[in-house]
Write a protein that holds these residues in place. Structure first.
Motif, PDB file in Angstrom:
ATOM      1  N   SER A 615      36.054  13.393 -37.310  1.00  0.00           N
ATOM      2  CA  SER A 615      36.774  12.440 -36.470  1.00  0.00           C
ATOM      3  C   SER A 615      37.151  11.202 -37.279  1.00  0.00           C
ATOM      4  O   SER A 615      36.660  11.005 -38.395  1.00  0.00           O
ATOM      5  CB  SER A 615      35.907  12.047 -35.264  1.00  0.00           C
ATOM      6  N   TYR A 616      38.044  10.359 -36.709  1.00  0.00           N
ATOM      7  CA  TYR A 616      38.497   9.157 -37.400  1.00  0.00           C
ATOM      8  C   TYR A 616      38.197   7.939 -36.541  1.00  0.00           C
ATOM      9  O   TYR A 616      38.328   7.982 -35.315  1.00  0.00           O
ATOM     10  CB  TYR A 616      39.998   9.225 -37.683  1.00  0.00           C
ATOM     11  N   HIS A 617      37.797   6.847 -37.207  1.00  0.00           N
ATOM     12  CA  HIS A 617      37.605   5.559 -36.556  1.00  0.00           C
ATOM     13  C   HIS A 617      38.474   4.532 -37.254  1.00  0.00           C
ATOM     14  O   HIS A 617      38.733   4.629 -38.462  1.00  0.00           O
ATOM     15  CB  HIS A 617      36.127   5.132 -36.630  1.00  0.00           C
ATOM     16  N   TRP A 618      38.896   3.529 -36.470  1.00  0.00           N
ATOM     17  CA  TRP A 618      39.679   2.422 -37.045  1.00  0.00           C
ATOM     18  C   TRP A 618      38.751   1.431 -37.739  1.00  0.00           C
ATOM     19  O   TRP A 618      37.685   1.098 -37.222  1.00  0.00           O
ATOM     20  CB  TRP A 618      40.457   1.693 -35.956  1.00  0.00           C
ATOM     21  N   PHE A 619      39.150   0.971 -38.940  1.00  0.00           N
ATOM     22  CA  PHE A 619      38.387  -0.014 -39.703  1.00  0.00           C
ATOM     23  C   PHE A 619      39.336  -1.101 -40.195  1.00  0.00           C
ATOM     24  O   PHE A 619      40.523  -0.853 -40.433  1.00  0.00           O
ATOM     25  CB  PHE A 619      37.698   0.627 -40.915  1.00  0.00           C
TER      26      PHE A 619
END
Length: 1004
Positions: A615-619
């Protein structure tokens, strides 16, 4: 009629008369019997044929010979043709005319033209044939010479590529030779016309050729010009035309001339020019000029580059005296000796000397020359002058650089060396002695002495490395320790490079030796610091990564490894840059990092990073660089903070804003036309109705009401919305240029028209043209516009071809066109053409309920443009905007808000009341029970309202209610204008305002 008994005698008499007559004719005459047999030839022909005196043809005796037996007198090549023609005439009894060659008594042939006719009796019986042979030998010779000259002329024209051309002045008919037709690329025999000639003319030369043809038709005598042809295959021909006008004996004028194909000459000239340009450029690039020197006459010839080297004007005449004048005084004697020796011995020479130029600068030149002799034995030198100033400076620079290099080696603790396996150490720089701890006074050490200085722990590895380098003949480098005689141990880094002979034999090694003791210590200290830093980074809650100067992966903290689900080794071995970044953000991140590497600036970037589970998370990634003392980037630190929750909230807000925007768009549906008032909605409804059609629209309204926005809305919602929208302000274009601006012009249409120009109507083809301020058009322009509206076609200024356009016309005006029609300043037919679908844009004061929405729209637009975060509008400002008359309509409101946004410094938006005009305020207010229709000053309006309300401000009968503005706004304006509201609490019996016992009329 004679009796039969006398018939033979009568026939003989007639024949005698006929023979006598034929002998009198100064030509070759004859007659033949009805069957065609030759019976008699006159004396002139008999003598020509060489017939004896007793020959039957001289006496007219019919021997009964066959008619074709006498063809033997003719040339063999003409007999068959004559037999065929004569046989046909005998069969039909028709007149004969043909030419043939006849042999004379000496065997020679001459050309004759034979004409013969049958002689018939009254009853039609054929009696005989009488003929005349006319000598046409000279004419035939002339025709032969003419044909031969034509053939020669045609061959000459073909060989010289020159065709003939002519024009009859009276009929304008053009004629040309076959070669002229070939030059133009037409088959021989093609009838020339101006259209055919212009069809082949190069587009850039068509105007010139038209002018020449017109001048020829007008009687200009002589022509001499060059032009080009553009052939069907795309090739270009260059022609040189000459023509002259003359008058024949009948007085008819005719122009004759020649057309020469000079394409090869042009190509050759261009090649010569190009080669000369190349030579001049080569001399310029190499700083080498050429010269010639005739010793006998003293003449000197220079190329352009030689003039530049001597820094003198091209008009300067070079002489030996001038050359010596430019030579440096210290070299002048040397140059003079060389000149004397060359003059005396006639041998080539070469020397270097200096020039002292007028500005005081010095040049170094090298001069070489070679002698040659002409047929008379005179010597001429041809040579070259090369500016070697840069070379001399480079040599001087090398000498200086050697000194600088020695100093640089000393400062950087870097020495240079050369070592041959066969000859031992061959060279050490001064710094090599210092770095390795040897005394230069003792000379170069032996290899064994050098090896003994190497630390015992490093000797075996160093010796093995040197042996491999000698065997493989390759580059090598090594780190080792050297022990100085006084005890200190220094860290050394050495680099070697093999020098090979042409046969591949190892000649020697050359290289550098560097004292890296301080660097080694610094690196050790850095490693210890990095270990401490890593331990610190592991405690940080953010994802932190450390990169090298070229973005090589060095370290990522524990939080980062746990998020990515990899070990430190796996992360470091990942080759692809941006491998853990979302594919949609990868290029943006690479571009950002590349930009940051160039300028080294600290910055931040929002991107998505892949988690261990995919999965991807915003940073929020922040980049920072660490530089060394020289300003070079050594490390990059990247800190990534998780902003997933914030991004989700922003996305939710964005979706809500999109939904809100869609809701607003569904309400207005018209880009920048903002408002919900009934007056505006009526206009928008009319726009929606007319937009899909191609009908002409006339938009009227005061200045600043947004007429162009209405025009653009009509265009965008039409089937032409994807095509051009061309706007023309008819009042802003000078009177003399309006026709050219609208319809374009041809080259040369008027002074200054140096090229063809496309008009606005052509630019709008397929789209919409908006004619703003159409009421300002002058009568002549109105006529031209009317034609376009009626016919959908026009001509460019100075043109003769009709241009058809498919354009929708939308016009706008702030004038009363009906009044203009009535007073004769605007054409009624044009008005009716424009007024197909009228749209009147309401004034802002007629749609006051839209002012709040417009204010919010403009505040948001200009606040975003100025980078300011304005969250609300001051209530007093809203009241002020609602109460103002807005004579400049939306444009004035827009300008006031833009000015206020620029000066705004907080989150609350406000407008300075002083910016609103005090000369005009809202009209049509009821004062004293009457409507005041004309605008008056604000003070007068407020005082009139206070008088009617007897000084009261608020309440149903207060002045604020009468003026239609909030009480707080009215109170603010009273204070600003310093109006004494107490004086309006009483009235006199007359109805006039009473103030301190004085009477004054209420404001009118």
């Amino acid at each position: 009629m004679a009796s039969p008994a006398h018939e033979p005698e009568s026939k003989q008499y007639l024949e005698a008369q006929l023979q006598a007559t034929l002998n009198l004719i100064p030509a070759h005459t004859w007659y033949a019997n009805p069957s065609g047999g030759l019976t008699y030839v006159n004396k002139r022909q008999a003598d020509y044929l060489g017939l004896p005196e007793d020959h039957p043809l001289r006496s007219g005796m019919d021997t009964g010979a066959a008619w074709d037996s006498h063809l033997t007198f003719l040339h063999p090549d003409d007999q068959e043709h004559t037999r065929r023609i004569w046989s046909e005439c005998l069969r039909t009894g028709s007149t004969i005319e043909l030419s043939f060659r006849v042999r004379n008594g000496e065997g020679a042939y001459r050309w004759f033209l034979c004409r013969a006719e049958p002689v018939r009796a009254v009853n039609g019986t054929l009696l005989c044939w009488i003929g005349v042979n006319l000598d046409i030998e000279e004419r035939k010779q002339a025709e032969f010479e003419l044909r031969r000259s034509k053939v020669h002329l045609a061959d000459a024209q073909k060989l010289s590529r020159t065709g003939c051309v002519g024009m009859e002045r009276s009929t304008k008919r053009i004629f040309w030779s076959e070669e002229a037709a070939r030059i133009y690329g037409y088959p021989p025999g093609t009838e020339p016309t101006p259209e055919l000639i212009l069809q082949r003319s190069h587009p850039d030369d068509v105007g010139l050729l038209k002018e020449v043809l017109e001048r020829a038709a007008q009687g200009v005598n002589d022509f001499d010009w060059e032009h080009r042809l553009l052939m069907p295959d795309g090739s270009i021909k260059h022609l040189h035309d000459l023509a002259h006008c003359f008058r024949d004996e009948a007085g008819n004028e005719e122009i004759v001339g020649a057309i020469m194909d000079i394409s090869e000459r042009k190509v050759a000239e261009e090649a010569i020019r190009r080669s000369e340009a190349y030579l001049a450029e080569a001399q310029k690039l190499s700083h080498t000029g050429s010269f010639g020197w005739k010793v006998s006459s003293g003449e000197i010839f220079w190329s352009d580059e030689t003039f530049r080297i001597f820094e003198c004007d091209l008009k300067t005449k070079p002489t030996l005296e001038f050359v010596l004048l430019r030579v440096h005084p210290d070299d002048r004697e040397l140059v003079q000796q060389q000149i004397d020796r060359a003059t005396r011995d006639g041998e080539g020479f070469g020397l270097e000397h200096r020039l002292q130029l007028p500005g005081g600068s010095i040049k170094h030149v090298r001069v070489t020359a070679h002698p040659s002799r002409d047929r008379a034995g005179n010597i001429e030198f041809v040579g070259a002058v090369t500016d070697i100033t840069d070379q001399r400076r480079a040599e001087e620079s090398v000498r200086e650089s050697e000194a600088y290099l020695a100093e640089a080696q000393k400062l950087s603790h870097t020495g240079s060396w050369a070592w041959s396996p066969e000859q031992d150490i061959r060279y050490w720089s001064e710094e090599s002695y210092r770095v390795l701890g040897f005394d230069p006074q003792n000379g170069l050490p032996r290899k064994e002495e050098y090896y003994r200085r190497i630390h015992p722990g490093d000797q075996p590895g160093f010796m093995e490395l040197i042996g491999a380098a000698i065997r493989d003949k390759t580059d090598w480098e090594a780190d080792y320790r050297i022990v100085h005689p006084d005890g200190p141990v220094r860290d050394i880094h050495v680099v070697g490079h093999p020098v090979l002979s042409t046969s591949g034999r190892l000649v020697e090694f050359v290289g550098t030796v560097i004292d890296v003791t301080e660097r080694k210590r610094a690196e050790e200290e850095l490693r210890r610091s990095e270990m401490e830093l890593r331990e610190t980074l592991d405690f940080a809650p953010q994802l932190i990564a450390v990169y090298g100067s070229n973005r090589e992966r060095l370290y990522v903290n524990r939080v980062g490894l746990e998020y990515a689900g990899v070990t430190l080794g796996q992360w470091q071995q990942t080759q692809a840059q941006g491998a853990f970044v979302h594919p949609a953000d990868r290029q943006r991140e690479l571009n950002y990092f590349a930009s940051a590497q160039l300028n080294g600036a600290v910055g931040q970037l929002e991107l998505r990073l892949r988690k261990g589970d995919g999965s991807y998370h915003w940073f929020l990634a922040r980049y920072n660089s660490v530089r060394d003392t020289n300003g070079q980037i050594r490390r990059w630190y990247v800190s990534c903070t998780d902003i997933e929750d914030r991004k989700r909230a922003e996305e939710k807000l964005r979706q809500e804003n999109v939904a809100l925007r869609e809701e607003i768009d569904e309400t207005s549906m018209f880009e920048e036309i903002v408002g919900t008032s009934p007056a505006l909605q009526s206009v928008l409804s009319r726009i929606s109705a007319v937009a899909p059609s191609d009908s002409t629209v006339l938009i009227s309204g005061e200045t600043g009401t947004g007429k162009e926005l209405v025009a653009r809305a009509i265009h965008r919602r039409s089937s032409r919305g994807s095509r051009a929208f061309v706007s023309v302000n008819c009042a802003a274009i000078p009177r003399d240029l309006i026709l050219s601006e609208l319809f374009g012009h041809e080259k040369g249409a008027f002074t200054g028209a140096t090229r063809r120009r496309i008009g606005r109507f052509e630019l709008a083809h397929g789209g919409t043209i908006f004619l703003d301020e159409v009421g300002e058009l002058l009568p002549d322009t109105q006529v031209a516009l009317l034609r376009v509206l009626q016919e959908r076609e026009f001509e460019r200024v100075g043109g003769s071809h009709l241009i058809h356009v498919d354009v929708r016309v939308v016009a706008a005006t702030n004038r009363d066109l009906k009044a203009a029609v009535a007073n004769g300043t605007f054409r009624p037919d044009l008005f009716y053409r424009l007024n197909v679908f009228p749209v009147e844009v309401p004034r802002l004061r007629e749609r006051k309920e839209d002012i709040l929405m417009l204010a919010e729209y403009f505040v948001q637009r200009y606040g975003k443009r100025a980078g300011k975060n304005i969250r609300s509008i001051d209530k007093k400002t809203l009241d002020l905007l609602q109460a103002y008359y807005w004579p400049g309509n939306i444009r004035e409101l827009q300008n006031v808000i833009e000015r206020s946004v620029i000066l705004s410094s907080g989150e609350m938006f406000s407008v300075d009341e002083a910016w609103l005009s005090k000369e005009t305020v809202a009209p049509q207010l009821r004062v004293d029970g009457k409507r005041q229709d004309e605008p008056r000053t604000e003070r007068e309006i407020i005082e009139a309202a206070l008088a009617e309300a007897k000084g009261r401000i608020s309440g149903p009968s207060g002045a604020a209610a009468k003026l239609g503005i909030p009480p707080s706004t009215l109170d603010h304006r009273i204070k600003t204008l310093k109006i004494d509201k107490t004086k309006f609490k009483f009235r006199g019996a007359t109805g006039y305002l009473v103030e301190s016992g004085a009477r004054s009329k209420p404001p009118q």
